[in-house]
Design a protein around this motif. Sequence first.
Motif, PDB file in Angstrom:
ATOM      1  N   TYR A 120      -1.250 -13.061 -13.553  1.00  0.00           N
ATOM      2  CA  TYR A 120      -0.924 -12.569 -12.213  1.00  0.00           C
ATOM      3  C   TYR A 120       0.469 -11.964 -12.188  1.00  0.00           C
ATOM      4  CZ  TYR A 120      -4.981 -14.456  -9.698  1.00  0.00           C
ATOM      5  OH  TYR A 120      -6.245 -14.686  -9.217  1.00  0.00           O
ATOM      6  N   ARG A 121       1.398 -12.619 -12.870  1.00  0.00           N
ATOM      7  CA  ARG A 121       2.768 -12.099 -12.931  1.00  0.00           C
ATOM      8  C   ARG A 121       2.815 -10.771 -13.682  1.00  0.00           C
ATOM      9  NH1 ARG A 121       7.329 -15.100 -12.118  1.00  0.00           N
ATOM     10  NH2 ARG A 121       7.011 -16.579 -10.421  1.00  0.00           N
ATOM     11  N   VAL A 122       2.146 -10.724 -14.836  1.00  0.00           N
ATOM     12  CA  VAL A 122       2.174  -9.516 -15.668  1.00  0.00           C
ATOM     13  C   VAL A 122       1.540  -8.346 -14.930  1.00  0.00           C
ATOM     14  CG1 VAL A 122       1.255  -8.454 -17.759  1.00  0.00           C
ATOM     15  CG2 VAL A 122       2.226 -10.750 -17.855  1.00  0.00           C
ATOM     16  N   ILE A 123       0.349  -8.557 -14.359  1.00  0.00           N
ATOM     17  CA  ILE A 123      -0.340  -7.479 -13.648  1.00  0.00           C
ATOM     18  C   ILE A 123       0.451  -7.062 -12.427  1.00  0.00           C
ATOM     19  CG2 ILE A 123      -2.431  -6.871 -12.369  1.00  0.00           C
ATOM     20  CD1 ILE A 123      -3.982  -8.695 -14.290  1.00  0.00           C
ATOM     21  N   GLY A 124       1.070  -8.046 -11.744  1.00  0.00           N
ATOM     22  CA  GLY A 124       1.892  -7.724 -10.590  1.00  0.00           C
ATOM     23  C   GLY A 124       3.113  -6.917 -10.965  1.00  0.00           C
ATOM     24  N   ASN A 125       3.758  -7.267 -12.078  1.00  0.00           N
ATOM     25  CA  ASN A 125       4.956  -6.552 -12.529  1.00  0.00           C
ATOM     26  C   ASN A 125       4.653  -5.134 -12.957  1.00  0.00           C
ATOM     27  OD1 ASN A 125       6.669  -8.689 -12.037  1.00  0.00           O
ATOM     28  ND2 ASN A 125       6.515  -9.531 -14.117  1.00  0.00           N
ATOM     29  N   GLU A 126       3.437  -4.895 -13.407  1.00  0.00           N
ATOM     30  CA  GLU A 126       3.068  -3.530 -13.776  1.00  0.00           C
ATOM     31  C   GLU A 126       3.062  -2.609 -12.558  1.00  0.00           C
ATOM     32  OE1 GLU A 126      -0.678  -3.887 -15.686  1.00  0.00           O
ATOM     33  OE2 GLU A 126       0.164  -4.480 -17.617  1.00  0.00           O
ATOM     34  N   GLY A 127       2.941  -3.227 -11.377  1.00  0.00           N
ATOM     35  CA  GLY A 127       2.964  -2.433 -10.155  1.00  0.00           C
ATOM     36  C   GLY A 127       4.352  -2.336  -9.558  1.00  0.00           C
ATOM     37  N   GLY A 128       5.399  -2.685 -10.337  1.00  0.00           N
ATOM     38  CA  GLY A 128       6.765  -2.565  -9.850  1.00  0.00           C
ATOM     39  C   GLY A 128       7.391  -3.878  -9.470  1.00  0.00           C
ATOM     40  N   GLY A 129       6.769  -4.991  -9.889  1.00  0.00           N
ATOM     41  CA  GLY A 129       7.367  -6.279  -9.655  1.00  0.00           C
ATOM     42  C   GLY A 129       6.897  -6.955  -8.378  1.00  0.00           C
ATOM     43  N   ALA A 130       6.116  -6.301  -7.588  1.00  0.00           N
ATOM     44  CA  ALA A 130       5.635  -6.900  -6.351  1.00  0.00           C
ATOM     45  C   ALA A 130       4.134  -7.065  -6.407  1.00  0.00           C
ATOM     46  CB  ALA A 130       6.009  -6.025  -5.153  1.00  0.00           C
ATOM     47  N   SER A 131       3.652  -8.130  -5.793  1.00  0.00           N
ATOM     48  CA  SER A 131       2.214  -8.360  -5.762  1.00  0.00           C
ATOM     49  C   SER A 131       1.525  -7.320  -4.894  1.00  0.00           C
ATOM     50  CB  SER A 131       1.927  -9.760  -5.213  1.00  0.00           C
ATOM     51  OG  SER A 131       2.425 -10.740  -6.080  1.00  0.00           O
ATOM     52  N   LYS A 132       0.258  -7.061  -5.210  1.00  0.00           N
ATOM     53  CA  LYS A 132      -0.503  -6.113  -4.417  1.00  0.00           C
ATOM     54  C   LYS A 132      -0.621  -6.635  -2.983  1.00  0.00           C
ATOM     55  CE  LYS A 132      -3.236  -5.406  -8.568  1.00  0.00           C
ATOM     56  NZ  LYS A 132      -4.524  -5.651  -9.200  1.00  0.00           N
ATOM     57  N   SER A 133      -0.501  -5.739  -2.022  1.00  0.00           N
ATOM     58  CA  SER A 133      -0.582  -6.163  -0.633  1.00  0.00           C
ATOM     59  C   SER A 133      -2.016  -6.519  -0.275  1.00  0.00           C
ATOM     60  CB  SER A 133      -0.092  -5.045   0.290  1.00  0.00           C
ATOM     61  OG  SER A 133      -0.889  -3.891   0.126  1.00  0.00           O
ATOM     62  N   GLN A 134      -2.133  -7.432   0.685  1.00  0.00           N
ATOM     63  CA  GLN A 134      -3.452  -7.843   1.131  1.00  0.00           C
ATOM     64  C   GLN A 134      -4.096  -6.731   1.955  1.00  0.00           C
ATOM     65  OE1 GLN A 134      -5.051 -10.435   0.353  1.00  0.00           O
ATOM     66  NE2 GLN A 134      -6.799 -10.335   1.732  1.00  0.00           N
ATOM     67  N   PRO A 135      -5.294  -6.255   1.596  1.00  0.00           N
ATOM     68  CA  PRO A 135      -5.931  -5.189   2.373  1.00  0.00           C
ATOM     69  C   PRO A 135      -6.298  -5.689   3.761  1.00  0.00           C
ATOM     70  CG  PRO A 135      -7.451  -6.092   0.754  1.00  0.00           C
ATOM     71  CD  PRO A 135      -6.121  -6.684   0.457  1.00  0.00           C
ATOM     72  N   ASN A 136      -6.202  -4.811   4.743  1.00  0.00           N
ATOM     73  CA  ASN A 136      -6.503  -5.179   6.119  1.00  0.00           C
ATOM     74  C   ASN A 136      -7.977  -5.011   6.444  1.00  0.00           C
ATOM     75  OD1 ASN A 136      -3.779  -5.728   6.775  1.00  0.00           O
ATOM     76  ND2 ASN A 136      -3.375  -3.537   7.000  1.00  0.00           N
ATOM     77  N   SER A 137      -8.649  -4.191   5.692  1.00  0.00           N
ATOM     78  CA  SER A 137     -10.025  -3.841   6.008  1.00  0.00           C
ATOM     79  C   SER A 137     -11.015  -4.732   5.249  1.00  0.00           C
ATOM     80  CB  SER A 137     -10.278  -2.371   5.657  1.00  0.00           C
ATOM     81  OG  SER A 137     -11.643  -2.070   5.727  1.00  0.00           O
ATOM     82  N   ILE A 138     -11.962  -5.291   5.993  1.00  0.00           N
ATOM     83  CA  ILE A 138     -13.038  -6.066   5.380  1.00  0.00           C
ATOM     84  C   ILE A 138     -13.869  -5.169   4.471  1.00  0.00           C
ATOM     85  CG2 ILE A 138     -15.148  -7.364   5.831  1.00  0.00           C
ATOM     86  CD1 ILE A 138     -12.634  -8.890   6.493  1.00  0.00           C
ATOM     87  N   THR A 139     -13.995  -3.904   4.859  1.00  0.00           N
ATOM     88  CA  THR A 139     -14.754  -2.945   4.056  1.00  0.00           C
ATOM     89  C   THR A 139     -14.118  -2.758   2.683  1.00  0.00           C
ATOM     90  OG1 THR A 139     -15.413  -1.772   6.067  1.00  0.00           O
ATOM     91  CG2 THR A 139     -15.674  -0.604   3.976  1.00  0.00           C
ATOM     92  N   VAL A 140     -12.777  -2.662   2.663  1.00  0.00           N
ATOM     93  CA  VAL A 140     -12.061  -2.522   1.394  1.00  0.00           C
ATOM     94  C   VAL A 140     -12.286  -3.752   0.524  1.00  0.00           C
ATOM     95  CG1 VAL A 140      -9.775  -2.365   0.333  1.00  0.00           C
ATOM     96  CG2 VAL A 140     -10.315  -0.967   2.336  1.00  0.00           C
ATOM     97  N   MET A 141     -12.166  -4.932   1.126  1.00  0.00           N
ATOM     98  CA  MET A 141     -12.370  -6.166   0.377  1.00  0.00           C
ATOM     99  C   MET A 141     -13.792  -6.262  -0.167  1.00  0.00           C
ATOM    100  SD  MET A 141     -10.271  -8.876   2.765  1.00  0.00           S
ATOM    101  CE  MET A 141     -10.756 -10.268   1.771  1.00  0.00           C
ATOM    102  N   ALA A 142     -14.775  -5.841   0.647  1.00  0.00           N
ATOM    103  CA  ALA A 142     -16.168  -5.869   0.202  1.00  0.00           C
ATOM    104  C   ALA A 142     -16.369  -4.936  -0.985  1.00  0.00           C
ATOM    105  CB  ALA A 142     -17.095  -5.481   1.353  1.00  0.00           C
ATOM    106  N   GLY A 143     -15.739  -3.756  -0.926  1.00  0.00           N
ATOM    107  CA  GLY A 143     -15.824  -2.815  -2.042  1.00  0.00           C
ATOM    108  C   GLY A 143     -15.207  -3.389  -3.300  1.00  0.00           C
ATOM    109  N   GLN A 144     -14.086  -4.067  -3.154  1.00  0.00           N
ATOM    110  CA  GLN A 144     -13.430  -4.688  -4.305  1.00  0.00           C
ATOM    111  C   GLN A 144     -14.291  -5.802  -4.887  1.00  0.00           C
ATOM    112  OE1 GLN A 144      -9.735  -5.761  -2.392  1.00  0.00           O
ATOM    113  NE2 GLN A 144      -8.693  -3.926  -3.146  1.00  0.00           N
ATOM    114  N   PHE A 145     -14.950  -6.565  -4.023  1.00  0.00           N
ATOM    115  CA  PHE A 145     -15.863  -7.603  -4.489  1.00  0.00           C
ATOM    116  C   PHE A 145     -16.973  -6.992  -5.350  1.00  0.00           C
ATOM    117  CE2 PHE A 145     -16.126 -12.066  -2.764  1.00  0.00           C
ATOM    118  CZ  PHE A 145     -14.779 -12.179  -2.484  1.00  0.00           C
ATOM    119  N   ILE A 146     -17.579  -5.923  -4.854  1.00  0.00           N
ATOM    120  CA  ILE A 146     -18.698  -5.297  -5.569  1.00  0.00           C
ATOM    121  C   ILE A 146     -18.243  -4.768  -6.927  1.00  0.00           C
ATOM    122  CG2 ILE A 146     -20.308  -3.344  -5.537  1.00  0.00           C
ATOM    123  CD1 ILE A 146     -20.437  -3.735  -2.463  1.00  0.00           C
ATOM    124  N   ILE A 147     -17.084  -4.109  -6.949  1.00  0.00           N
ATOM    125  CA  ILE A 147     -16.550  -3.593  -8.213  1.00  0.00           C
ATOM    126  C   ILE A 147     -16.279  -4.740  -9.178  1.00  0.00           C
ATOM    127  CG2 ILE A 147     -14.571  -2.436  -9.294  1.00  0.00           C
ATOM    128  CD1 ILE A 147     -14.348  -0.754  -6.706  1.00  0.00           C
TER     129      ILE A 147
END
Length: 282
Positions: free
Chosen positions: A98-125
Amino acid sequence: MSGSSKAINFLAVSSSSSSHLCSTKMALAISDELLATFVPIVVYWIYSAFYMSFGSFDNYRLHSKKDEEDKNLVSKANVIKNVLFQQTIQSTLAIVLYRVIGNEGGGASKSQPNSITVMAGQFIIAMFVLDTWQYFMHRYFHHKKFLYRHFHSHHHKLVVPYAFGAIYNHPLEAFVFDIIGGALSYSISGMSPRTSMYFFSFATIKSVDDHCGVWLPGNLFHIFFNNNSAYHDVHHYLYGGKYNFSQPFFVMWDRIMGTYMPYSLEKRAEGGFEARPIKRAK
C-alpha cells in the motif's frame, strides 16, 4: 504589536495549521490502509465461524462429517496454524505494498471516489483481474508436476474442504496467488485503500464460501455466481487436476479454456448433497 509582527504570527499559525491538516490527512490515509489490511482477516474468521456452526447439519453438507475426518490429510490444528502464519505474512506485505503503490502516485494515497458507479466499475475490473491471474496461476501449478508436488498439493490435502481452510496453502503459493494477484487487482482497478477494504473483504467472503463444504438454501452467492461451493468441490474432490480451476468469482476462463466441468447437485440418501459431474460429449 507591529503590523509586520502580526503578519509573521499569522503566517506561522497558518503554516502550523496546514502542517496539522496534512498530518491529519496522512493519518487518515494510513488508517484506511490498515483497515484494508486487517478487516479482511477479521471477516475471514467471523464468516468461517458462521459456516462451521453448520458443520453438524448433515442436510446441508456436500460431504459427510466422516468423509471430512477420514479423507483430509491434515489436522484442523495445523490448518489454523498455517492460516494464521500466512495472514501474518500477508498483512505485513500488504502494508508495504500500500505504501509503495501510494508513493508511486506522489506520496499520497488515492482519494476515495465519491461515485458508487465508479466504485462498482473498480470492483468489476478488480474481479476480472483477480480471476484472470488466479485461473492461469492455479492451472499452471496443477500442470507443472514440480509446482504441484512441492507447493499446490498442500491445499489439496483438504480433500473435503471446509470454511477456515480456504487459504490453507504453501506460503510461496499464497504469495503468488494472493499477494501478487491482490496487488494487481488493486493497482489496475485504481481503487482507493478504503474501496479495497470492501473489495478484499468481499473476495475473502467469497473464497470462504467456495470452500465451506455446505450448500445452504437461499445463499446469494449460489444465486448470483456459478462459481460456488459445489463448483469448487468438483475441483477438490473429483477432478482436481483437470477441471474447474476458476476462482474466486466467475467461470469464464474455464469455459474459454475448455476446463469447465458441469455438475448436477443431487440429494444423498443419508442426508446432504452431492455434486456429480456431468459427462460432456466429445
